[in-house]
Write an enzyme that holds these catalytic residues in place. Sequence first.
Site: not given
Length: 370
Positions: A26, A24, A211, A184, A303, A22, A214
């Site tokens: 970006d 990202h 996701h 998101g 993350d 996991h 969380e």
Amino acid sequence: MTTETIQPNPEQIRRAPKVLLHDHLDGGLRPGTIVDLAREAGYTGLPETDADKLGVWFREAADSGSLERYLETFAHTCAVMQTREALVRVAAECAEDLAEDGVVYAEVRYAPEQHLEAGLTLEEVVEAVNEGFREGERRAKAAGHRIRVGALLTAMRHAARALEIAELANRYRDSGVVGFDIAGAEAGFPPTRHLDAFEYLKRENNHFTIHAGEAFGLPSIWQALQWCGADRLGHGVRIIDDIEVGEDGKAKLGRLASYVRDKRIPLEMCPTSNLQTGAASSYEEHPIGLLRKLHFRATVNTDNRLMGGTSMSGEFEHLVKAFGYTLDDIQWFTVNAMKSAFIPFDERLAMINDVIKPGYAEIKAEWLFQ
């Protein structure tokens, strides 16, 4: 004293083979790269143009206790990831940075729909990122590191392109893309809004993670599993809400928690990120400690390395300090992650037997004979 009691030092943690599920794309740029790409693109929205100060700004902006505020930081990284050249560079550097940190296998996710502002097509975005990952793998090998990177294509919960992105993931499943994700803000945007995408992926026998659990609680996890059929849970930290620990220290699992544990559903846990978004109050209080004791399929992840100022080694350093974890514990988390990867079984098994276990055995042998 046996190897079961070895609490590794930072250098041993860095050298230990690690698996990341996991992360990202970006959320992991080098601050200096952001400055360079912003200058090349004529983007003037950066809050700082000094790389060191910019890195600090990202960490401080993300350390707010709010998932929504945390997500705002991505406006800047996505702004400089709009050309083929930028995507290739970012992806290559991602692979290099992970390999330098001892990661031997990684699944890195990104949302193709967020990189179309300069005229790229969805296909061109995927092909650029794949090219960058392959280049990064080559550079890592030349530097003496081993890594394999697979891409997860992410759809945004608030948008309406999930089926399109799922079809894109399926088209590139033999060309570097290993699965699908949806991300998101959870509140107000349940995964059930995108059932057509998940039904399509199941018909195609493709892999996907969601996701869930969380910022939102057990209903989000339940929907991801029972309505959508997720293979893994992105974060899943709120499964702790279905576990009651009595005064005697014994844990009683609710039906959803029991289902998650019994079915060996992988939890992509991201301790530092969870602290930043308020999903956990401290490393010592993070649910991963109890979930490890209860033998859930917990994994450790980064993350967003830029926003968290973190790395896989950094995450494990925090957990060693918080819970007294040993090399055996780190190996346990790593094998859990490799078992849960979205690549074929024989390839996962080969990574465990030929790379991960020998890597830990080497570190333990050095400790025994020093």
